[in-house]
Design an enzyme around this catalytic site. Structure first.
Site, mmCIF file in Angstrom:
data_model
loop_
_atom_site.group_PDB
_atom_site.id
_atom_site.type_symbol
_atom_site.label_atom_id
_atom_site.label_comp_id
_atom_site.label_asym_id
_atom_site.label_seq_id
_atom_site.Cartn_x
_atom_site.Cartn_y
_atom_site.Cartn_z
ATOM 1 N N GLY A 46 21.065 -40.362 34.656
ATOM 2 C CA GLY A 46 21.530 -40.860 33.369
ATOM 3 C C GLY A 46 20.707 -42.062 32.948
ATOM 4 O O GLY A 46 20.134 -42.767 33.792
ATOM 5 N N GLN A 51 18.731 -49.702 28.546
ATOM 6 C CA GLN A 51 17.966 -49.782 29.798
ATOM 7 C C GLN A 51 16.458 -49.713 29.555
ATOM 8 O O GLN A 51 15.671 -50.041 30.447
ATOM 9 C CB GLN A 51 18.374 -48.670 30.765
ATOM 10 C CG GLN A 51 19.768 -48.863 31.350
ATOM 11 C CD GLN A 51 20.055 -47.784 32.364
ATOM 12 O OE1 GLN A 51 20.464 -46.688 32.017
ATOM 13 N NE2 GLN A 51 19.837 -48.076 33.637
ATOM 14 N N CYS A 90 22.216 -47.379 40.230
ATOM 15 C CA CYS A 90 21.804 -47.585 38.844
ATOM 16 C C CYS A 90 20.302 -47.854 38.802
ATOM 17 O O CYS A 90 19.806 -48.637 39.615
ATOM 18 C CB CYS A 90 22.565 -48.772 38.253
ATOM 19 S SG CYS A 90 22.082 -49.145 36.559
ATOM 20 N N LEU A 91 19.609 -47.215 37.869
ATOM 21 C CA LEU A 91 18.160 -47.417 37.758
ATOM 22 C C LEU A 91 17.818 -48.868 37.427
ATOM 23 O O LEU A 91 16.703 -49.307 37.688
ATOM 24 C CB LEU A 91 17.573 -46.488 36.677
ATOM 25 C CG LEU A 91 17.656 -44.986 36.992
ATOM 26 C CD1 LEU A 91 17.192 -44.170 35.794
ATOM 27 C CD2 LEU A 91 16.828 -44.652 38.223
ATOM 28 N N HIS A 132 29.571 -44.367 33.613
ATOM 29 C CA HIS A 132 28.483 -45.301 33.913
ATOM 30 C C HIS A 132 27.622 -45.550 32.665
ATOM 31 O O HIS A 132 27.311 -46.695 32.330
ATOM 32 C CB HIS A 132 27.643 -44.722 35.060
ATOM 33 C CG HIS A 132 26.538 -45.604 35.537
ATOM 34 N ND1 HIS A 132 26.563 -46.246 36.760
ATOM 35 C CD2 HIS A 132 25.368 -45.965 34.963
ATOM 36 C CE1 HIS A 132 25.452 -46.949 36.910
ATOM 37 N NE2 HIS A 132 24.707 -46.799 35.827
ATOM 38 N N GLU A 133 27.263 -44.460 31.960
ATOM 39 C CA GLU A 133 26.360 -44.612 30.803
ATOM 40 C C GLU A 133 27.065 -45.255 29.612
ATOM 41 O O GLU A 133 26.475 -46.094 28.927
ATOM 42 C CB GLU A 133 25.746 -43.264 30.408
ATOM 43 C CG GLU A 133 24.916 -42.596 31.494
ATOM 44 C CD GLU A 133 23.941 -43.522 32.204
ATOM 45 O OE1 GLU A 133 23.359 -44.412 31.565
ATOM 46 O OE2 GLU A 133 23.778 -43.378 33.428
ATOM 47 N N HIS A 136 27.068 -48.880 30.240
ATOM 48 C CA HIS A 136 25.795 -49.525 29.872
ATOM 49 C C HIS A 136 25.775 -49.861 28.377
ATOM 50 O O HIS A 136 25.383 -50.959 27.978
ATOM 51 C CB HIS A 136 24.618 -48.579 30.144
ATOM 52 C CG HIS A 136 24.053 -48.684 31.526
ATOM 53 N ND1 HIS A 136 23.578 -49.865 32.060
ATOM 54 C CD2 HIS A 136 23.847 -47.741 32.480
ATOM 55 C CE1 HIS A 136 23.120 -49.640 33.291
ATOM 56 N NE2 HIS A 136 23.272 -48.357 33.569
HETATM 57 NI NI NI Z 1 22.812 -47.410 35.315
#
Ligand code: NI
Length: 166
Positions: A46, A51, A90-91, A132-133, A136
């Site tokens: 995701g 991000q 998480c990226l 999660h997204e 963000h």
């Molecule tokens: Ni994330």
């Protein structure tokens, strides 16, 4: 298509709530394509626009369910239920995973790239990636969902890693 650099923990853009998208124009289509490419390149399941430094309310995900990449524009969580502990990463906080408890099931309403109303709902990885997204896009990070004491320790670890102390 462009693979974008992913902003990491400490970048203020990750903490700013994103703005709703009013016109789903060519710019938004190109952004979605770039985000999907960036997500797969990372690799991740995701990615939210902030991000990659873009403060608009759009995220992409692939819940590894054979449906491929999906786009959610102006998503809103309309229902959650249950409780589920999941090893979540998480990226934007690369290299870290925590057992995070959130609702298991989530239902999200959004628009797709054609401007149609769509609904994504499920549990497991899908339920988690949806929460999660959307988190963000609201300026949240996964560490916000850790119990206070664990969060404190996590923040200390991340800071020390960034400073190269470890
Ligand atoms: Ni994330």
């Amino acid at each position: 298509m462009t693979i974008h650099a992913i902003r990491t923990f400490g970048d203020p853009v990750l903490r700013m709530p994103t703005k709703a998208i009013e016109d789903i124009d060519a710019t938004v289509h190109n952004l979605a394509r770039d985000m999907i490419e960036t997500m797969y390149d990372a690799p991740g399941v995701g990615l939210a626009a902030n991000q990659i430094g873009i403060g608009r309310r759009i995220a992409v995900f692939d819940a590894q369910d054979d449906l491929g990449p999906r786009v959610m524009i102006n998503p809103v969580i309309v229902e959650t239920s249950g409780e589920f502990e999941y090893d979540e990463g998480c990226l934007s906080v690369p290299g870290y995973y925590w057992e995070i408890v959130r609702p298991g099931f989530a239902r999200v309403q959004a628009l797709d790239l054609d401007g149609n109303e769509v609904e994504y709902a499920g549990d497991g990885l899908l339920g988690r990636v949806l929460q999660h997204e959307v988190g963000h896009l609201n300026g949240e990070l996964l560490i916000d969902h850790l119990p206070k004491r664990v969060r404190k320790k996590a923040l200390k670890e991340i800071r020390e890693d960034k400073l190269g102390i470890n």
